[in-house]
Design a protein around this motif. Sequence first.
Motif, PDB file in Angstrom:
ATOM      1  N   ILE A 207      -3.945   0.177  16.434  1.00 37.65           N
ATOM      2  CA  ILE A 207      -2.846   0.478  15.522  1.00 37.65           C
ATOM      3  C   ILE A 207      -3.339   0.457  14.078  1.00 37.65           C
ATOM      4  CG2 ILE A 207      -0.668  -0.423  14.603  1.00 37.65           C
ATOM      5  CD1 ILE A 207      -0.025  -1.387  17.465  1.00 37.65           C
ATOM      6  N   VAL A 208      -4.102  -0.577  13.734  1.00 36.32           N
ATOM      7  CA  VAL A 208      -4.616  -0.713  12.374  1.00 36.32           C
ATOM      8  C   VAL A 208      -5.614   0.396  12.052  1.00 36.32           C
ATOM      9  CG1 VAL A 208      -6.029  -2.172  10.863  1.00 36.32           C
ATOM     10  CG2 VAL A 208      -4.165  -3.179  12.208  1.00 36.32           C
ATOM     11  N   ALA A 209      -6.489   0.734  13.009  1.00 37.78           N
ATOM     12  CA  ALA A 209      -7.502   1.761  12.766  1.00 37.78           C
ATOM     13  C   ALA A 209      -6.869   3.113  12.462  1.00 37.78           C
ATOM     14  CB  ALA A 209      -8.443   1.871  13.963  1.00 37.78           C
ATOM     15  N   HIS A 210      -5.832   3.483  13.214  1.00 32.93           N
ATOM     16  CA  HIS A 210      -5.165   4.760  12.956  1.00 32.93           C
ATOM     17  C   HIS A 210      -4.465   4.740  11.597  1.00 32.93           C
ATOM     18  CE1 HIS A 210      -4.936   5.669  17.568  1.00 32.93           C
ATOM     19  NE2 HIS A 210      -6.106   5.940  17.048  1.00 32.93           N
ATOM     20  N   ALA A 211      -3.821   3.617  11.271  1.00 35.89           N
ATOM     21  CA  ALA A 211      -3.159   3.511   9.972  1.00 35.89           C
ATOM     22  C   ALA A 211      -4.179   3.489   8.832  1.00 35.89           C
ATOM     23  CB  ALA A 211      -2.295   2.255   9.937  1.00 35.89           C
ATOM     24  N   TRP A 212      -5.359   2.916   9.077  1.00 33.37           N
ATOM     25  CA  TRP A 212      -6.403   2.853   8.053  1.00 33.37           C
ATOM     26  C   TRP A 212      -6.948   4.248   7.742  1.00 33.37           C
ATOM     27  CZ3 TRP A 212      -8.114   0.907   3.961  1.00 33.37           C
ATOM     28  CH2 TRP A 212      -9.466   0.912   3.581  1.00 33.37           C
ATOM     29  N   ALA A 213      -7.107   5.078   8.769  1.00 32.90           N
ATOM     30  CA  ALA A 213      -7.567   6.450   8.536  1.00 32.90           C
ATOM     31  C   ALA A 213      -6.580   7.192   7.644  1.00 32.90           C
ATOM     32  CB  ALA A 213      -7.747   7.172   9.862  1.00 32.90           C
ATOM     33  N   TRP A 214      -5.293   6.959   7.865  1.00 33.67           N
ATOM     34  CA  TRP A 214      -4.263   7.598   7.043  1.00 33.67           C
ATOM     35  C   TRP A 214      -4.278   7.037   5.619  1.00 33.67           C
ATOM     36  CZ3 TRP A 214      -1.386  11.618   6.348  1.00 33.67           C
ATOM     37  CH2 TRP A 214      -0.258  11.551   5.526  1.00 33.67           C
ATOM     38  N   GLU A 215      -4.403   5.728   5.485  1.00 37.43           N
ATOM     39  CA  GLU A 215      -4.427   5.111   4.162  1.00 37.43           C
ATOM     40  C   GLU A 215      -5.618   5.597   3.351  1.00 37.43           C
ATOM     41  OE1 GLU A 215      -4.174   2.857   0.712  1.00 37.43           O
ATOM     42  OE2 GLU A 215      -2.646   3.537   2.120  1.00 37.43           O
ATOM     43  N   ARG A 216      -6.771   5.739   3.962  1.00 39.41           N
ATOM     44  CA  ARG A 216      -7.941   6.245   3.229  1.00 39.41           C
ATOM     45  C   ARG A 216      -7.703   7.667   2.750  1.00 39.41           C
ATOM     46  NH1 ARG A 216     -13.039   5.312   6.963  1.00 39.41           N
ATOM     47  NH2 ARG A 216     -11.464   5.763   8.551  1.00 39.41           N
ATOM     48  N   ARG A 217      -7.046   8.458   3.576  1.00 41.54           N
ATOM     49  CA  ARG A 217      -6.749   9.835   3.171  1.00 41.54           C
ATOM     50  C   ARG A 217      -5.801   9.840   1.972  1.00 41.54           C
ATOM     51  NH1 ARG A 217      -3.913  14.447   7.073  1.00 41.54           N
ATOM     52  NH2 ARG A 217      -3.444  15.925   5.402  1.00 41.54           N
ATOM     53  N   ARG A 218      -4.785   8.993   2.013  1.00 42.11           N
ATOM     54  CA  ARG A 218      -3.823   8.931   0.908  1.00 42.11           C
ATOM     55  C   ARG A 218      -4.490   8.407  -0.365  1.00 42.11           C
ATOM     56  NH1 ARG A 218       1.544   6.113   1.206  1.00 42.11           N
ATOM     57  NH2 ARG A 218       2.039   7.651  -0.378  1.00 42.11           N
ATOM     58  N   ALA A 219      -5.280   7.345  -0.225  1.00 43.50           N
ATOM     59  CA  ALA A 219      -5.924   6.756  -1.404  1.00 43.50           C
ATOM     60  C   ALA A 219      -6.884   7.744  -2.058  1.00 43.50           C
ATOM     61  CB  ALA A 219      -6.659   5.476  -1.001  1.00 43.50           C
ATOM     62  N   ALA A 220      -7.578   8.549  -1.233  1.00 43.15           N
ATOM     63  CA  ALA A 220      -8.525   9.522  -1.768  1.00 43.15           C
ATOM     64  C   ALA A 220      -7.832  10.638  -2.533  1.00 43.15           C
ATOM     65  CB  ALA A 220      -9.369  10.097  -0.641  1.00 43.15           C
TER      66      ALA A 220
ATOM     67  N   LEU B 152      -3.096  -2.736   4.297  1.00 45.53           N
ATOM     68  CA  LEU B 152      -4.117  -1.696   4.173  1.00 45.53           C
ATOM     69  C   LEU B 152      -4.238  -1.205   2.731  1.00 45.53           C
ATOM     70  CD1 LEU B 152      -3.451   0.271   7.460  1.00 45.53           C
ATOM     71  CD2 LEU B 152      -5.494  -1.042   6.898  1.00 45.53           C
ATOM     72  N   GLN B 153      -3.153  -1.205   1.997  1.00 40.81           N
ATOM     73  CA  GLN B 153      -3.230  -0.827   0.582  1.00 40.81           C
ATOM     74  C   GLN B 153      -4.028  -1.847  -0.226  1.00 40.81           C
ATOM     75  OE1 GLN B 153       0.699   0.062  -0.955  1.00 40.81           O
ATOM     76  NE2 GLN B 153       1.087   1.540   0.675  1.00 40.81           N
ATOM     77  N   VAL B 154      -4.007  -3.106   0.209  1.00 38.28           N
ATOM     78  CA  VAL B 154      -4.880  -4.112  -0.415  1.00 38.28           C
ATOM     79  C   VAL B 154      -6.330  -3.796  -0.090  1.00 38.28           C
ATOM     80  CG1 VAL B 154      -5.464  -6.554  -0.563  1.00 38.28           C
ATOM     81  CG2 VAL B 154      -3.063  -5.865  -0.317  1.00 38.28           C
ATOM     82  N   ALA B 155      -6.606  -3.476   1.176  1.00 38.95           N
ATOM     83  CA  ALA B 155      -7.982  -3.168   1.592  1.00 38.95           C
ATOM     84  C   ALA B 155      -8.532  -1.950   0.862  1.00 38.95           C
ATOM     85  CB  ALA B 155      -8.033  -2.949   3.099  1.00 38.95           C
ATOM     86  N   SER B 156      -7.675  -0.967   0.564  1.00 34.59           N
ATOM     87  CA  SER B 156      -8.141   0.253  -0.102  1.00 34.59           C
ATOM     88  C   SER B 156      -8.178   0.114  -1.619  1.00 34.59           C
ATOM     89  CB  SER B 156      -7.249   1.436   0.278  1.00 34.59           C
ATOM     90  OG  SER B 156      -5.965   1.328  -0.312  1.00 34.59           O
ATOM     91  N   GLY B 157      -7.705  -1.013  -2.126  1.00 34.85           N
ATOM     92  CA  GLY B 157      -7.729  -1.235  -3.566  1.00 34.85           C
ATOM     93  C   GLY B 157      -6.491  -0.790  -4.300  1.00 34.85           C
ATOM     94  N   ARG B 158      -5.470  -0.367  -3.568  1.00 30.21           N
ATOM     95  CA  ARG B 158      -4.246   0.087  -4.246  1.00 30.21           C
ATOM     96  C   ARG B 158      -3.311  -1.063  -4.593  1.00 30.21           C
ATOM     97  NH1 ARG B 158      -0.734   4.422  -2.377  1.00 30.21           N
ATOM     98  NH2 ARG B 158      -1.059   4.000  -0.156  1.00 30.21           N
TER      99      ARG B 158
END
Length: 329
Positions: free
Chosen positions: A313-326, A196-202
């Motif tokens: 599982i991925v969708a819930h983790a993705w919502a969290w990752e977007r919050r962290r990345a932002a 997910l960090q790859v997907a968010s650009g981190r």
Amino acid sequence: MSDSILVVGGAGYIGAHMVKRLRRAGFPVAVADDLSSGHREAVLGAPLHVGDIGDATFVDRLLADVRPAAVMHFASCIQVGESVVDPAKYYRNNVAATQVLLDGMRAHGVSRFLFSSTAAIFGDPRYVPIDEAHPKAPINPYGRSKWFVEQMLEDYDRAYGLRSVCLRYFNAAGADPEGELGECHEPETHLVPLVLQVASGRRPHITVYGEDYATPDGTCIRDYIHVDDLAEAHLLALRQLLEGGASARFNLGNGSGYSVREVIEAVRRVTGHPVPVVVGARREGDPPVLVADARAARLALGWQPRHADLDTIVAHAWAWERRRAAALP
């Protein structure tokens, strides 16, 4: 003795989700954490006692203050690779400190204990899915440290009547469905947040360690279990102990596995982002398949995972990752 539940390691990933679930169920909760890897804000306002459970003086004050009906223990070092290069850290924190905590519980008359264990106690699987009867042959200090504690707990039950439930996780994943909590490991070693960090650009890419395993797509298969479902299993086990239940050991997983490639595809599907992949060499000690047989927990606890679907599982983790990345500068 009060009706409070003491959550040791309650500022960490799984512990914080447990604290939230306990409070929602109406339990008074106190948290103990040294904040070496946990986060103060993750306890969401629960009383937090900062200290080291390997410190007998801190443990004595903590138990005298909280007077818990039960203790839930999530405060372990968890990195397999680190345990190989620095085993002393793992035996000190995961084994010796746990004994200090258990001896403090004995001194204060606290006789119910829930322990966060791991599938790593089984070592290389002789068969899958892995049930509770599978031989225990851990292949690294991390797994051995958890197995030592499980054996210690058996001895403490026989000698002192300290009842325990050990819950052996396979691959914890996901995040709080309401978006308040998620994984914040540094360094991060778990596959789902890394992809997910790859997907968010981190991160620029995800490394796949080996694609020549004897699996349908050549990559390792693992059993991913939602952190919210883990918390639910702990809550059910706690209720049994509080009602006089005996000590028990349970494997926790969904009973089905997903390959590394399938996880990457799920991330692409859920996020709509490309995920560049680099193929690396196999890592030593990575079995081709690790999948749990969790029928015992389902039968004994009435446990039923609610978030078994990988995309959920991925969708819930993705919502969290977007919050962290932002929130990053």
